[in-house]
Design a protein around this motif. Structure first.
Motif, PDB file in Angstrom:
ATOM      1  N   PHE A 115       0.832  -1.209   0.000  1.00 51.75           N
ATOM      2  CA  PHE A 115       0.000   0.000   0.000  1.00 51.75           C
ATOM      3  C   PHE A 115       0.868   1.262   0.000  1.00 51.75           C
ATOM      4  CE2 PHE A 115      -2.060   3.140   2.960  1.00 51.75           C
ATOM      5  CZ  PHE A 115      -2.915   3.685   2.018  1.00 51.75           C
ATOM      6  N   ILE A 116       1.838   1.281   0.882  1.00 51.36           N
ATOM      7  CA  ILE A 116       2.697   2.464   0.988  1.00 51.36           C
ATOM      8  C   ILE A 116       3.500   2.669  -0.292  1.00 51.36           C
ATOM      9  CG2 ILE A 116       4.716   3.405   2.149  1.00 51.36           C
ATOM     10  CD1 ILE A 116       3.631   2.248   4.726  1.00 51.36           C
ATOM     11  N   ALA A 117       4.065   1.590  -0.801  1.00 52.82           N
ATOM     12  CA  ALA A 117       4.857   1.699  -2.033  1.00 52.82           C
ATOM     13  C   ALA A 117       4.008   2.252  -3.167  1.00 52.82           C
ATOM     14  CB  ALA A 117       5.416   0.338  -2.409  1.00 52.82           C
ATOM     15  N   ARG A 118       2.770   1.789  -3.232  1.00 48.41           N
ATOM     16  CA  ARG A 118       1.902   2.174  -4.328  1.00 48.41           C
ATOM     17  C   ARG A 118       1.463   3.624  -4.232  1.00 48.41           C
ATOM     18  NH1 ARG A 118      -1.948  -2.486  -6.160  1.00 48.41           N
ATOM     19  NH2 ARG A 118       0.087  -3.249  -6.813  1.00 48.41           N
ATOM     20  N   GLU A 119       1.203   4.067  -3.020  1.00 48.25           N
ATOM     21  CA  GLU A 119       0.647   5.410  -2.845  1.00 48.25           C
ATOM     22  C   GLU A 119       1.708   6.474  -2.626  1.00 48.25           C
ATOM     23  OE1 GLU A 119      -2.384   5.889  -3.636  1.00 48.25           O
ATOM     24  OE2 GLU A 119      -2.563   3.725  -3.925  1.00 48.25           O
ATOM     25  N   ARG A 120       2.961   6.038  -2.519  1.00 41.11           N
ATOM     26  CA  ARG A 120       4.043   6.997  -2.281  1.00 41.11           C
ATOM     27  C   ARG A 120       4.093   8.037  -3.384  1.00 41.11           C
ATOM     28  NH1 ARG A 120      10.236   6.953  -1.745  1.00 41.11           N
ATOM     29  NH2 ARG A 120      10.385   5.199  -3.153  1.00 41.11           N
ATOM     30  N   PHE A 121       3.785   7.628  -4.594  1.00 45.59           N
ATOM     31  CA  PHE A 121       3.727   8.585  -5.689  1.00 45.59           C
ATOM     32  C   PHE A 121       2.394   8.469  -6.418  1.00 45.59           C
ATOM     33  CE2 PHE A 121       8.184   7.594  -5.025  1.00 45.59           C
ATOM     34  CZ  PHE A 121       8.653   8.866  -4.783  1.00 45.59           C
ATOM     35  N   GLY A 122       1.413   8.000  -5.701  1.00 45.48           N
ATOM     36  CA  GLY A 122       0.099   7.781  -6.298  1.00 45.48           C
ATOM     37  C   GLY A 122      -0.624   9.072  -6.606  1.00 45.48           C
TER      38      GLY A 122
ATOM     39  N   VAL B 106      14.266  16.633 -16.039  1.00 45.97           N
ATOM     40  CA  VAL B 106      13.069  16.468 -15.203  1.00 45.97           C
ATOM     41  C   VAL B 106      12.174  17.700 -15.336  1.00 45.97           C
ATOM     42  CG1 VAL B 106      12.233  16.348 -12.835  1.00 45.97           C
ATOM     43  CG2 VAL B 106      14.093  14.874 -13.564  1.00 45.97           C
ATOM     44  N   HIS B 107      12.793  18.857 -15.388  1.00 50.44           N
ATOM     45  CA  HIS B 107      11.994  20.071 -15.537  1.00 50.44           C
ATOM     46  C   HIS B 107      11.373  20.184 -16.918  1.00 50.44           C
ATOM     47  CE1 HIS B 107      13.989  22.140 -11.916  1.00 50.44           C
ATOM     48  NE2 HIS B 107      12.751  21.836 -11.629  1.00 50.44           N
ATOM     49  N   GLU B 108      12.165  19.849 -17.910  1.00 48.09           N
ATOM     50  CA  GLU B 108      11.705  20.031 -19.285  1.00 48.09           C
ATOM     51  C   GLU B 108      10.619  19.009 -19.643  1.00 48.09           C
ATOM     52  OE1 GLU B 108      13.818  20.687 -23.654  1.00 48.09           O
ATOM     53  OE2 GLU B 108      15.030  20.309 -21.859  1.00 48.09           O
ATOM     54  N   HIS B 109      10.765  17.803 -19.133  1.00 48.64           N
ATOM     55  CA  HIS B 109       9.786  16.753 -19.442  1.00 48.64           C
ATOM     56  C   HIS B 109       9.091  16.300 -18.172  1.00 48.64           C
ATOM     57  CE1 HIS B 109      11.574  16.528 -23.459  1.00 48.64           C
ATOM     58  NE2 HIS B 109      12.725  16.645 -22.833  1.00 48.64           N
ATOM     59  N   ASP B 110       8.699  17.274 -17.415  1.00 49.42           N
ATOM     60  CA  ASP B 110       8.061  17.073 -16.120  1.00 49.42           C
ATOM     61  C   ASP B 110       7.008  15.970 -16.143  1.00 49.42           C
ATOM     62  OD1 ASP B 110       5.724  17.654 -14.267  1.00 49.42           O
ATOM     63  OD2 ASP B 110       7.291  18.905 -13.386  1.00 49.42           O
ATOM     64  N   SER B 111       6.093  16.068 -17.091  1.00 46.75           N
ATOM     65  CA  SER B 111       4.949  15.150 -17.069  1.00 46.75           C
ATOM     66  C   SER B 111       5.366  13.713 -17.376  1.00 46.75           C
ATOM     67  CB  SER B 111       3.876  15.617 -18.053  1.00 46.75           C
ATOM     68  OG  SER B 111       4.449  16.083 -19.244  1.00 46.75           O
ATOM     69  N   HIS B 112       6.376  13.544 -18.241  1.00 45.27           N
ATOM     70  CA  HIS B 112       6.854  12.192 -18.518  1.00 45.27           C
ATOM     71  C   HIS B 112       7.408  11.545 -17.252  1.00 45.27           C
ATOM     72  CE1 HIS B 112       7.321  12.827 -23.121  1.00 45.27           C
ATOM     73  NE2 HIS B 112       6.212  12.179 -22.840  1.00 45.27           N
ATOM     74  N   PHE B 113       8.269  12.272 -16.564  1.00 44.09           N
ATOM     75  CA  PHE B 113       8.864  11.736 -15.344  1.00 44.09           C
ATOM     76  C   PHE B 113       7.810  11.482 -14.286  1.00 44.09           C
ATOM     77  CE2 PHE B 113      12.661  13.217 -17.354  1.00 44.09           C
ATOM     78  CZ  PHE B 113      13.683  12.454 -16.836  1.00 44.09           C
ATOM     79  N   ARG B 114       6.881  12.432 -14.174  1.00 40.07           N
ATOM     80  CA  ARG B 114       5.832  12.301 -13.170  1.00 40.07           C
ATOM     81  C   ARG B 114       4.980  11.064 -13.445  1.00 40.07           C
ATOM     82  NH1 ARG B 114       4.681  17.522 -11.973  1.00 40.07           N
ATOM     83  NH2 ARG B 114       5.460  17.323  -9.865  1.00 40.07           N
ATOM     84  N   PHE B 115       4.670  10.868 -14.693  1.00 36.08           N
ATOM     85  CA  PHE B 115       3.867   9.702 -15.078  1.00 36.08           C
ATOM     86  C   PHE B 115       4.568   8.400 -14.699  1.00 36.08           C
ATOM     87  CE2 PHE B 115       3.189   6.650 -18.694  1.00 36.08           C
ATOM     88  CZ  PHE B 115       1.984   6.156 -18.224  1.00 36.08           C
TER      89      PHE B 115
END
Lengths: 246, 246
Positions: A115-122, B106-115
DNA sequence: GTAGTCTGTGAACAGTCGTACACTGACTGA
DNA sequence: TCAGTCAGTGTACGACTGTTCACAGACTAC
């Protein structure tokens, strides 16, 4: 005052607490297969065996339930840390034992870790922040623990936090790797464990070389080499202290 | 054959490709605020400006779109790695520059990394596995790169993978930390960057101490100390090669 | 020029969702 | 004993979901 009926169904408070826990358990079980943001209130109540609207007797939100789950999960982690700290064989085999304890807890409290691993960047911001805070707290605790080691006791707080962060990172990665390993393949997990131990060893090998003063601005000193002033023997000794070899 | 009309609307294939990309872009934009499992087909089509049913002209599933997004995102990452590799100032300032490049991407392709960060342990299994595979591939690439370094060129593949895993871990953690840092607070990010550099330095400091042969079974040799046989001077020199000081 | 291909439309479907509301009935406290 | 509390019920609502189907109409190939 309270005529606690010790008979069949127990007191009202206890029964409420029981369904509340049933909701939490049901949620945690469902979260093994999906992420929190896709978990519906109705799914949880269905799994817990109550009607959807009864959910509100226990939690205002799904978010509130999520936060309680985080708290519950980190209570598990804190218990793990306490176990590791209480290990009498500290200093010797510390890496080996720590990884051992980690693996044991990950298996025993699989769903909490998952749960924690999944929601850490959920997707749910409030859960993300709560988890981030807990992990930070976690690294701080480890840093104070590290300060009790010889050699490290002369380090500054900042450097200890640095090292603790590195170790926590490795541990988190290890836990996540174990969770994602094929369930009934012991060799895969063994490799993860071995890798974890070696990585931790690799980290600790750098410890004796580290000097706070030279690390504060890594892009400076274009001319001065500013190498560690520690002697070979002392570095060697300090390194072996953190190692597995007794 | 193909009477490619260069006029107003371009050819049919191009227009199809354009709406396809609109779907991908819309999804990526929405995924900055929510996780993939909670992202609905209708949301994506709404944001892309087409009707829900038209979605099926481009993807069979939402899962298929997700996999394409992963591919797209990792293409970004591979470009980053190529940029880091192409940096003429390798060996010197390598840590500093690598982190620099990472932060920029990371800044330039923020959404890719975030995804990717979000779905790495997200609820959708097929995406999780795809990402895991890509990251593994990633560490392997780094391992071959590391083999070109003096001193490291004598290491075994396994040990190089180990070191690469550590570095990738640190990099991934750093990227995730940057993504979660308060958006308009340069000091917070500066601290993350500094921490990343120091952690990488700490890792590399352990490198010269590492000997493959003694690390293969960390719980063995209960009597033999089995300390590094490398001399102090050689360790010192090898360590400084990977450092920022030129 | 014309027949055919194919992207995008619009209505409709069966489900699921969160939540409001009035209710039941067992437990509680005096 | 008896009024009150309150965990859990059942119905209902509007909103949103994925997917179907027939259809329009612009582009393509011959």
């Amino acid at each position: 005052m309270n005529s606690r009926t010790p008979g069949s169904g127990a007191t009202r408070q206890e029964r409420k607490q029981r369904t509340r826990q049933a909701l939490l358990d049901a949620a945690l079980l469902l979260l093994e297969q999906q992420s929190f943001s896709s978990l519906s209130l109705r799914q949880v109540t269905r799994a817990a065996g109550i009607v959807p609207t009864a959910f509100y007797r226990h939690f205002e939100d799904m978010d509130e339930l999520g936060l309680v789950l985080i708290d519950e999960s980190f209570r598990t982690l804190r218990a793990m840390i306490r176990a590791a700290r209480a290990d009498p064989r500290t200093y010797e085999h510390i890496i080996h034992n720590s990884v051992q304890i980690l693996v044991g807890y990950v298996h025993e409290h699989d769903s909490h870790f998952r749960f924690i691993a999944r929601e850490r960047f959920g997707g749910v911001a409030v859960l993300r922040h709560a988890i981030r805070g807990e992990i930070r707290l976690f690294a701080s605790d480890l840093a104070t623990d590290l300060a009790r080691f010889p050699y490290l006791d002369r380090w500054g707080t900042e450097d200890l936090q640095l090292l603790a962060g590195l170790i926590v990172n490795a541990m988190v990665s290890t836990a996540e790797a174990i969770l994602d390993a094929p369930p009934q393949d012991p060799s895969a997990e063994a490799e993860i464990v071995t890798t974890a131990r070696r990585q931790l060893r690799m980290i600790t090998l750098g410890v004796p070389q580290w000097h706070s003063s030279e690390g504060h601005d890594s892009r400076s000193s274009p001319a001065a080499p500013s190498r560690p002033t520690v002697t070979a023997s002392s570095a060697d000794t300090a390194a072996s202290r953190l190692h597995d070899s007794p």
